[in-house]
Design an enzyme around this catalytic site. Structure first.
Site, PDB file in Angstrom:
ATOM      1  N   HIS A 207       0.889  -1.177   0.000  1.00  0.00           N
ATOM      2  CA  HIS A 207       0.000   0.000   0.000  1.00  0.00           C
ATOM      3  C   HIS A 207       0.923   1.221   0.000  1.00  0.00           C
ATOM      4  O   HIS A 207       1.455   1.594   1.046  1.00  0.00           O
ATOM      5  CB  HIS A 207      -0.878  -0.068   1.257  1.00  0.00           C
ATOM      6  N   HIS A 209       1.754   5.150  -0.825  1.00  0.00           N
ATOM      7  CA  HIS A 209       1.424   6.519  -1.225  1.00  0.00           C
ATOM      8  C   HIS A 209       2.583   7.014  -2.093  1.00  0.00           C
ATOM      9  O   HIS A 209       3.716   6.517  -1.990  1.00  0.00           O
ATOM     10  CB  HIS A 209       1.185   7.381   0.015  1.00  0.00           C
ATOM     11  N   CYS A 240      -3.855  10.598   4.213  1.00  0.00           N
ATOM     12  CA  CYS A 240      -4.424  10.400   5.536  1.00  0.00           C
ATOM     13  C   CYS A 240      -4.468  11.748   6.238  1.00  0.00           C
ATOM     14  O   CYS A 240      -3.460  12.438   6.308  1.00  0.00           O
ATOM     15  CB  CYS A 240      -3.569   9.404   6.320  1.00  0.00           C
ATOM     16  N   ASN A 249      -2.519   7.919  -2.969  1.00  0.00           N
ATOM     17  CA  ASN A 249      -2.013   6.560  -3.182  1.00  0.00           C
ATOM     18  C   ASN A 249      -1.484   6.460  -4.607  1.00  0.00           C
ATOM     19  O   ASN A 249      -1.852   7.245  -5.480  1.00  0.00           O
ATOM     20  CB  ASN A 249      -3.160   5.547  -3.058  1.00  0.00           C
TER      21      ASN A 249
HETATM   22  P1  HMG Z   1     -11.304   8.400  20.697  1.00  0.00           P
HETATM   23  O1  HMG Z   1     -11.704   9.834  20.804  1.00  0.00           O
HETATM   24  O2  HMG Z   1     -10.063   7.960  21.403  1.00  0.00           O
HETATM   25  O3  HMG Z   1     -12.499   7.423  21.075  1.00  0.00           O
HETATM   26  O4  HMG Z   1     -11.160   8.062  19.156  1.00  0.00           O
HETATM   27  P2  HMG Z   1     -13.322   7.231  22.378  1.00  0.00           P
HETATM   28  O5  HMG Z   1     -13.547   5.777  22.502  1.00  0.00           O
HETATM   29  O6  HMG Z   1     -12.705   7.992  23.527  1.00  0.00           O
HETATM   30  O7  HMG Z   1     -14.707   7.943  22.003  1.00  0.00           O
HETATM   31  C1  HMG Z   1     -14.824   9.337  21.778  1.00  0.00           C
HETATM   32  C2  HMG Z   1     -16.042   9.612  20.929  1.00  0.00           C
HETATM   33  O8  HMG Z   1     -15.900   8.978  19.634  1.00  0.00           O
HETATM   34  C3  HMG Z   1     -17.332   9.060  21.534  1.00  0.00           C
HETATM   35  O9  HMG Z   1     -18.411   9.909  21.087  1.00  0.00           O
HETATM   36  C4  HMG Z   1     -17.479   7.728  20.849  1.00  0.00           C
HETATM   37  O10 HMG Z   1     -18.800   7.274  20.797  1.00  0.00           O
HETATM   38  C5  HMG Z   1     -16.984   8.055  19.446  1.00  0.00           C
HETATM   39  P3  HMG Z   1     -18.977  11.095  22.003  1.00  0.00           P
HETATM   40  O11 HMG Z   1     -19.409  10.395  23.265  1.00  0.00           O
HETATM   41  O12 HMG Z   1     -17.845  12.049  22.219  1.00  0.00           O
HETATM   42  O13 HMG Z   1     -20.078  11.663  21.158  1.00  0.00           O
HETATM   43  N1  HMG Z   1     -16.468   6.886  18.733  1.00  0.00           N
HETATM   44  C6  HMG Z   1     -16.882   6.503  17.508  1.00  0.00           C
HETATM   45  N2  HMG Z   1     -17.790   7.021  16.655  1.00  0.00           N
HETATM   46  C7  HMG Z   1     -17.975   6.370  15.480  1.00  0.00           C
HETATM   47  N3  HMG Z   1     -17.303   5.260  15.134  1.00  0.00           N
HETATM   48  C8  HMG Z   1     -16.394   4.722  15.964  1.00  0.00           C
HETATM   49  C9  HMG Z   1     -16.159   5.344  17.208  1.00  0.00           C
HETATM   50  N4  HMG Z   1     -15.338   5.080  18.241  1.00  0.00           N
HETATM   51  C10 HMG Z   1     -15.535   6.021  19.165  1.00  0.00           C
HETATM   52  N5  HMG Z   1     -15.735   3.621  15.574  1.00  0.00           N
HETATM   53  C11 HMG Z   1     -11.075   6.680  17.221  1.00  0.00           C
HETATM   54  C12 HMG Z   1     -10.716   6.811  18.686  1.00  0.00           C
HETATM   55  C13 HMG Z   1     -10.315   5.488  16.651  1.00  0.00           C
HETATM   56  C14 HMG Z   1     -12.583   6.466  17.075  1.00  0.00           C
HETATM   57  C15 HMG Z   1     -10.674   7.978  16.498  1.00  0.00           C
HETATM   58  O14 HMG Z   1      -9.334   8.239  16.767  1.00  0.00           O
HETATM   59  C16 HMG Z   1     -10.898   7.937  15.025  1.00  0.00           C
HETATM   60  O15 HMG Z   1     -12.016   7.879  14.543  1.00  0.00           O
HETATM   61  N6  HMG Z   1      -9.818   7.999  14.226  1.00  0.00           N
HETATM   62  C17 HMG Z   1      -9.964   7.968  12.779  1.00  0.00           C
HETATM   63  C18 HMG Z   1      -8.691   7.661  12.171  1.00  0.00           C
HETATM   64  C19 HMG Z   1      -8.842   7.463  10.678  1.00  0.00           C
HETATM   65  O16 HMG Z   1      -9.905   7.153  10.158  1.00  0.00           O
HETATM   66  N7  HMG Z   1      -7.717   7.665   9.965  1.00  0.00           N
HETATM   67  C20 HMG Z   1      -7.681   7.422   8.564  1.00  0.00           C
HETATM   68  C21 HMG Z   1      -7.696   5.968   8.238  1.00  0.00           C
HETATM   69  S1  HMG Z   1      -6.117   5.151   8.482  1.00  0.00           S
HETATM   70  C22 HMG Z   1      -5.259   5.447   7.022  1.00  0.00           C
HETATM   71  O17 HMG Z   1      -5.684   6.199   6.194  1.00  0.00           O
HETATM   72  C23 HMG Z   1      -3.981   4.693   6.799  1.00  0.00           C
HETATM   73  C24 HMG Z   1      -4.131   3.552   5.786  1.00  0.00           C
HETATM   74  O18 HMG Z   1      -4.560   4.025   4.523  1.00  0.00           O
HETATM   75  C25 HMG Z   1      -2.780   2.845   5.619  1.00  0.00           C
HETATM   76  C26 HMG Z   1      -1.661   3.844   5.337  1.00  0.00           C
HETATM   77  O19 HMG Z   1      -1.634   4.480   4.293  1.00  0.00           O
HETATM   78  O20 HMG Z   1      -0.856   3.985   6.256  1.00  0.00           O
HETATM   79  C27 HMG Z   1      -5.133   2.501   6.267  1.00  0.00           C
HETATM   80 MG    MG Z   2      -3.277   4.951   3.055  1.00  0.00          MG
END
Ligand code: HMG
Ligand code: MG
Length: 302
Positions: A207, A209, A240, A249
Site C-alpha cells: 500500500h 502513497h 491520511c 495513493n
Molecule cells: P477516541 O476519541 O479515542 O475514542 O477516538 P473514544 O472511545 O474515547 O470515544 C470518543 C467519541 O468517539 C465518543 O463519542 C465515541 O462514541 C466516538 P462522544 O461520546 O464524544 O459523542 N467513537 C466513535 N464514533 C464512530 N465510530 C467509531 C467510534 N469510536 C468512538 N468507531 C477513534 C478513537 C479510533 C474512534 C478515532 O481516533 C478515530 O475515529 N480515528 C480515525 C482515524 C482514521 O480514520 N484515519 C484514517 C484511516 S487510516 C489510514 O488512512 C492509513 C491507511 O490508509 C494505511 C496507510 O496508508 O498507512 C489505512
Molecule cells: Mg493509506
C-alpha cells in the site's frame, strides 16, 4: 524469484482517496464510483470506514454508502473498523472484510487512532474475534512501515514487531503501508521481509502513497519478492488526514499499465478504469492524478 503471473488489486479510492477530501462528496457519487470500479473489473474495493465522524467527517455516511451499493458476485467489499463500536456499526452493513489499522510508529498511532500501539492491539483483539466468529475476513493495515511524519525513519524490526502482534490476535493478512510515500525499493523490501517472518507471501499486500514518485518502483521491488496483492487508488486519490504531507495513493491506472506491460494478469479493463477516474475527478473538479490516465486521455482526444 520469478515474478507473479497474476496480481490482485484492492482499490482503496472510495475510502483512502475520499477520506482526505475537504469538500463533501455525496453518498450517491461514492456509490457510483464503487459501481464503476467493479464494472472495470476490480474484485476488491475498500468502500468506507466506521470511524468517529468528528475525526473523519467524510466517512460519516458509511451506512448509506454500503446500503446503496449493488453488489456484484465475486467482489469483496472491505471497510475500516478501529474498535468494537466501529465493528458493531459495520456488521449491520455486511462487509466481506473488516480492516483494523495500526502503525509501526507510536507517534502516528497516537495521532491517528488516539492510543498507543499496545492499546490499539487490545482494542483490535475483540474486533478480530467478533469478525471471525461472524465469518467476516480480517485484514490489518500497518501504517508507517518505512517512515513516519513524526518519528522519521522506521526500522524493519518495528514492522516485524507490529506484524507479530497482528498475527497474535488472529489477523489473517496485512498491508505493508508507506503512509507518507517516503519509501524506496530496498527499504520497502526490508519492511516486507520483517512482515514475512509472521505472514506468508499470500497474506501480505503493498500500500504505497506516491508522495515522492517512488510507488511504482516500490511495487516492482515488492513483486520481486513475490508479493502479488497491492492497494492503489483510482485517479491517484488519497492521503491520511493524520499524516501531514501524505499525498495520494499510487494511481490504480498507473499500476495496471505497469502490470499489463509486464504481462501480469489483473482482470482490469484499463479504459473503463480511466473512465471511473475521470468520473470522480470531474466531480472533484480536477484532473486524474495519474500519468497513465493522462496519457490515455490525451491519446483519445488527439
Ligand atoms: P477516541 O476519541 O479515542 O475514542 O477516538 P473514544 O472511545 O474515547 O470515544 C470518543 C467519541 O468517539 C465518543 O463519542 C465515541 O462514541 C466516538 P462522544 O461520546 O464524544 O459523542 N467513537 C466513535 N464514533 C464512530 N465510530 C467509531 C467510534 N469510536 C468512538 N468507531 C477513534 C478513537 C479510533 C474512534 C478515532 O481516533 C478515530 O475515529 N480515528 C480515525 C482515524 C482514521 O480514520 N484515519 C484514517 C484511516 S487510516 C489510514 O488512512 C492509513 C491507511 O490508509 C494505511 C496507510 O496508508 O498507512 C489505512
Ligand atoms: Mg493509506
Amino acid at each position: 524469484m520469478p515474478l507473479p503471473h497474476e496480481v490482485k488489486l484492492i482499490d482503496v479510492g472510495p475510502r483512502d482517496g475520499l477520506q482526505n477530501e475537504k469538500q463533501p462528496v455525496p453518498s450517491h457519487i461514492k456509490i457510483e464510483l464503487v459501481h464503476r470500479l467493479q464494472a472495470a473489473g476490480l474484485r476488491e474495493i475498500e468502500v468506507t470506514s466506521y470511524v468517529s465522524p468528528k475525526w473523519v467527517p467524510q466517512m460519516a455516511d458509511n451506512h448509506a454508502v454500503m446500503a446503496g451499493i449493488q453488489r456484484q458476485g465475486g467482489v469483496r467489499y472491505s471497510v475500516l473498523t478501529p474498535n468494537l463500536k466501529g465493528f458493531e456499526a459495520a456488521v449491520a452493513d455486511r462487509p466481506d472484510e473488516i480492516v483494523v489499522f495500526g502503525a509501526a510508529s507510536e507517534a502516528f498511532s497516537q495521532k491517528n487512532i488516539n492510543c498507543s500501539i499496545a492499546e490499539s492491539i487490545e482494542r483490535f483483539a475483540p474486533v478480530v474475534q467478533a469478525a471471525r466468529a461472524a465469518g467476516i475476513a480480517v485484514r490489518g493495515a500497518m501504517s508507517c512501515t518505512v517512515g513516519c511524519p513524526y518519528e522519521g525513519d522506521i526500522a524493519p524490526e518495528r514492522v516485524g514487531y507490529l506484524a507479530g502482534l497482528m498475527k497474535g490476535i488472529g489477523v489473517e493478512r496485512v498491508d505493508v503501508a508507506d503512509t507518507i510515500g517516503v519509501g524506496t525499493p530496498r527499504k520497502v523490501q526490508a519492511a516486507f521481509e520483517a512482515t514475512l517472518k509472521h505472514f506468508t507471501i499470500d497474506q501480505v499486500s503493498g500500500h504505497f502513497h506516491d508522495t515522492y514518485g517512488q510507488a511504482l518502483a516500490n511495487t516492482l521491488a515488492a513483486l520481486e519478492l513475490g508479493v502479488w496483492n497491492f492497494q492503489s487508488s483510482v485517479a491517484g486519490l488519497g492521503g491520511c488526514p493524520y499524516a501531514k504531507g501524505a499525498t495520494g495513493n499510487l494511481a490504480t491506472e498507473d499500476l495496471v499499465f505497469l502490470l499489463n506491460g509486464m504481462g501480469i494478469e489483473t482482470g482490469i479493463d484499463l479504459n473503463r478504469l480511466v473512465d471511473a477516474g475521470v468520473f470522480i475527478s470531474d466531480f472533484l473538479e480536477r484532473k486524474p492524478n495519474s500519468r497513465a490516465a493522462t496519457a490515455i486521455l490525451n491519446k483519445r482526444s488527439a
